[in-house]
Design an enzyme around this catalytic site. Structure first.
Site, PDB file in Angstrom:
ATOM      1  N   GLN A   1      -9.919  -3.880  -3.719  1.00 47.46           N
ATOM      2  CA  GLN A   1     -11.251  -3.440  -3.298  1.00 47.46           C
ATOM      3  C   GLN A   1     -12.286  -3.741  -4.379  1.00 47.46           C
ATOM      4  O   GLN A   1     -13.364  -4.274  -4.088  1.00 47.46           O
ATOM      5  CB  GLN A   1     -11.210  -1.930  -3.016  1.00 47.46           C
ATOM      6  CG  GLN A   1     -12.531  -1.365  -2.556  1.00 47.46           C
ATOM      7  CD  GLN A   1     -12.934  -1.885  -1.188  1.00 47.46           C
ATOM      8  OE1 GLN A   1     -12.144  -1.845  -0.253  1.00 47.46           O
ATOM      9  NE2 GLN A   1     -14.153  -2.383  -1.053  1.00 47.46           N
TER      10      GLN A   1
ATOM     11  N   CYS B   1     -16.334   1.439   0.320  1.00 47.12           N
ATOM     12  CA  CYS B   1     -15.131   0.635   0.616  1.00 47.12           C
ATOM     13  C   CYS B   1     -14.775   0.666   2.092  1.00 47.12           C
ATOM     14  O   CYS B   1     -14.130  -0.249   2.583  1.00 47.12           O
ATOM     15  CB  CYS B   1     -13.968   1.108  -0.238  1.00 47.12           C
ATOM     16  SG  CYS B   1     -13.620   2.870  -0.065  1.00 47.12           S
TER      17      CYS B   1
ATOM     18  N   ARG C   1       0.881  -1.190   0.000  1.00 48.53           N
ATOM     19  CA  ARG C   1       0.000   0.000   0.000  1.00 48.53           C
ATOM     20  C   ARG C   1       0.901   1.216   0.000  1.00 48.53           C
ATOM     21  O   ARG C   1       1.692   1.396   0.927  1.00 48.53           O
ATOM     22  CB  ARG C   1      -0.921  -0.008   1.219  1.00 48.53           C
ATOM     23  CG  ARG C   1      -1.618   1.331   1.445  1.00 48.53           C
ATOM     24  CD  ARG C   1      -2.751   1.252   2.427  1.00 48.53           C
ATOM     25  NE  ARG C   1      -3.891   0.545   1.851  1.00 48.53           N
ATOM     26  CZ  ARG C   1      -5.116   0.592   2.350  1.00 48.53           C
ATOM     27  NH1 ARG C   1      -5.378   1.293   3.423  1.00 48.53           N
ATOM     28  NH2 ARG C   1      -6.099  -0.074   1.767  1.00 48.53           N
TER      29      ARG C   1
ATOM     30  N   HIS D   1      -7.226   0.966  -6.606  1.00 51.02           N
ATOM     31  CA  HIS D   1      -7.454   0.091  -5.446  1.00 51.02           C
ATOM     32  C   HIS D   1      -8.077  -1.216  -5.966  1.00 51.02           C
ATOM     33  O   HIS D   1      -9.238  -1.516  -5.707  1.00 51.02           O
ATOM     34  CB  HIS D   1      -8.360   0.788  -4.435  1.00 51.02           C
ATOM     35  CG  HIS D   1      -8.350   0.175  -3.067  1.00 51.02           C
ATOM     36  ND1 HIS D   1      -7.580  -0.929  -2.734  1.00 51.02           N
ATOM     37  CD2 HIS D   1      -9.031   0.504  -1.925  1.00 51.02           C
ATOM     38  CE1 HIS D   1      -7.785  -1.236  -1.460  1.00 51.02           C
ATOM     39  NE2 HIS D   1      -8.662  -0.384  -0.952  1.00 51.02           N
TER      40      HIS D   1
ATOM     41  N   ASP E   1     -17.307   7.009  -1.662  1.00 54.08           N
ATOM     42  CA  ASP E   1     -16.060   6.893  -0.900  1.00 54.08           C
ATOM     43  C   ASP E   1     -15.812   8.253  -0.256  1.00 54.08           C
ATOM     44  O   ASP E   1     -16.474   9.249  -0.601  1.00 54.08           O
ATOM     45  CB  ASP E   1     -14.913   6.497  -1.855  1.00 54.08           C
ATOM     46  CG  ASP E   1     -13.584   6.267  -1.146  1.00 54.08           C
ATOM     47  OD1 ASP E   1     -13.573   6.099   0.092  1.00 54.08           O
ATOM     48  OD2 ASP E   1     -12.543   6.251  -1.840  1.00 54.08           O
TER      49      ASP E   1
ATOM     50  N   ARG F   1     -13.493  -8.978   0.987  1.00 53.80           N
ATOM     51  CA  ARG F   1     -12.070  -8.674   0.814  1.00 53.80           C
ATOM     52  C   ARG F   1     -11.260  -9.944   1.051  1.00 53.80           C
ATOM     53  O   ARG F   1     -10.311 -10.245   0.334  1.00 53.80           O
ATOM     54  CB  ARG F   1     -11.621  -7.577   1.792  1.00 53.80           C
ATOM     55  CG  ARG F   1     -12.220  -6.198   1.542  1.00 53.80           C
ATOM     56  CD  ARG F   1     -11.812  -5.611   0.213  1.00 53.80           C
ATOM     57  NE  ARG F   1     -10.367  -5.493   0.068  1.00 53.80           N
ATOM     58  CZ  ARG F   1      -9.634  -4.457   0.490  1.00 53.80           C
ATOM     59  NH1 ARG F   1     -10.224  -3.429   1.056  1.00 53.80           N
ATOM     60  NH2 ARG F   1      -8.319  -4.422   0.311  1.00 53.80           N
TER      61      ARG F   1
HETATM   62  N1   CP Z   1     -11.304  -0.401   2.169  1.00 52.81           N
HETATM   63  C1   CP Z   1     -10.023  -0.441   2.602  1.00 52.81           C
HETATM   64  O1   CP Z   1      -9.065  -0.615   1.838  1.00 52.81           O
HETATM   65  O2   CP Z   1      -9.893  -0.308   3.953  1.00 52.81           O
HETATM   66  P1   CP Z   1      -8.532  -0.086   4.739  1.00 52.81           P
HETATM   67  O3   CP Z   1      -8.007   1.259   4.362  1.00 52.81           O
HETATM   68  O4   CP Z   1      -8.902  -0.187   6.192  1.00 52.81           O
HETATM   69  O5   CP Z   1      -7.565  -1.169   4.334  1.00 52.81           O
HETATM   70  N1  NVA Z   2      -9.972   6.690  -1.451  1.00 48.30           N
HETATM   71  C1  NVA Z   2      -9.607   6.217  -0.133  1.00 48.30           C
HETATM   72  C2  NVA Z   2      -9.833   4.741  -0.016  1.00 48.30           C
HETATM   73  C3  NVA Z   2      -9.498   4.152   1.320  1.00 48.30           C
HETATM   74  C4  NVA Z   2      -9.734   2.674   1.380  1.00 48.30           C
HETATM   75  C5  NVA Z   2      -8.161   6.599   0.154  1.00 48.30           C
HETATM   76  O1  NVA Z   2      -7.315   6.457  -0.735  1.00 48.30           O
HETATM   77  O2  NVA Z   2      -7.890   7.038   1.274  1.00 48.30           O
END
Ligand code: CP
Ligand code: NVA
Length: 312
Positions: free
Chosen positions: A139, A271, A109, A136, A231, A299
């Site tokens: 997701q 998400c 990440r 993502h 989101d 997930r």
């Molecule tokens: N939806 C998602 O990716 O959640 P987290 O940021 O908690 O991993």
């Molecule tokens: N768009 C959000 C998604 C988190 C799961 C971010 O990048 O923070």
């Protein structure tokens, strides 16, 4: 499972850098496998025996980090974790070539998609994008599994995404289009999804009987939708824009009035984490239409299928 089935289940790209690394056929195979793994978890407890995944996290996570850890462990493997900025202490090309000596995949990440692409370029083991500034994909896999469960299928269904044209929007556009969905995205002016990704999604939609519509009309996008998705308005790393965005995005809140334009039995998706009272009301989050915890549950299942198709 015979050898031919296994070969058919292997992802040709060898990585999941973005949704672009999955063909439509691979996507359908993955979702089928995710359904099987969910129905019969006990049949998949030894598949990754003796294998390790590295989890690299530059940003916070609840769902992604824990479901990858659970997925690897429930498949018989194990993980090592490193939290912090990647590339500060030594170049990504060196990190990749350390990790691939020890572990059989890298789940990362990151702030910049370039870090994912560099890890994939230099590593000999599969690299999985666990969220970047642009995509993502993990997701979107869980989301599509959830839509298929709750709506009967993905193909031909209308998915409305309302809010910021961000990483989640990009992955939904690409993956939804590859599954033949009608993806309608509504954002405030200036917050539209990346134009190149929209063009790519349009090509995938045309190939698979779906469509892609981008507008600034939340009501237009949600009208007739089978699934309504939103989101956060300010993603991780955009915290300093949060106050200004609250004002700009206010007309794009998913609330009961907006949901009334969707199909009567439409589902609500997010998400998570959500900012209740901003992009979505408590009422919609807690309504019977809400499938947010099914998404979170999936997930685990979708990522198990992904790991099997990359690591087995
Ligand atoms: N939806 C998602 O990716 O959640 P987290 O940021 O908690 O991993
Ligand atoms: N768009 C959000 C998604 C988190 C799961 C971010 O990048 O923070």
């Amino acid at each position: 499972m015979n050898k031919n089935t296994l070969a058919a289940e292997r992802l040709a790209a060898g990585d999941l850098r973005s949704d672009l690394d999955l063909t439509s056929a691979e996507l359908r195979t993955l979702l089928h496998l995710a359904t099987e793994v969910k129905a019969k978890p006990q049949d998949y407890t030894h598949e990754l025996r003796g294998k390790y995944a590295t989890l690299l996290f530059e940003k916070p996570s609840l769902r992604t980090r824990l479901t990858f850890e659970l997925a690897v462990k429930q498949l018989g493997g194990d993980i090592v974790v490193s939290i912090g900025m990647i590339g500060d202490r030594e170049p990504v090309q060196d990190i990749a070539r350390n990790l691939d000596r020890w572990t059989q995949s890298i789940v990362a990440r990151v702030f910049s998609q370039q870090t994912i692409d560099d890890l994939a370029k230099w590593s000999r083991v599969p690299v999985i994008n666990a969220l970047s500034d642009v995509y993502h994909p993990c997701q979107a896999l869980a989301d599509m599994q959830t839509v298929a469960e709750r709506c009967g299928s993905c193909k031909g269904k209308k998915l409305a995404y309302v809010g910021d044209g961000n990483n989640v929007a990009h992955s939904l556009l690409l993956t939804g289009a590859k599954l033949g969905m009608h993806v309608a995205v509504a954002t405030p002016a200036g917050f539209e999804p990346n134009a190149t990704i929209v063009d790519q999604a349009k090509v995938f939609a045309a190939e698979n009987g779906g469509s892609v519509t981008i507008s600034n009309s939340a009501k237009g996008a949600v009208t007739g939708a089978d699934a309504v998705y939103t989101d956060v308005w300010a993603s991780m790393g955009q915290e300093n824009e949060a106050e200004e965005r609250k004002r700009i995005f206010a007309p794009y809140q998913v609330n009961r009035a907006l949901m009334a334009n969707a199909e009567k039995d439409a589902i609500f998706l997010h998400c998570l984490p959500a900012k209740r009272g901003q992009e979505v009301t408590d009422e919609v989050m807690e309504s019977p239409q809400s499938a947010i915890f099914d998404q979170a549950e999936n997930r685990l299942n979708a990522q198990k299928a992904l790991l099997l198709m990359l690591m087995r």
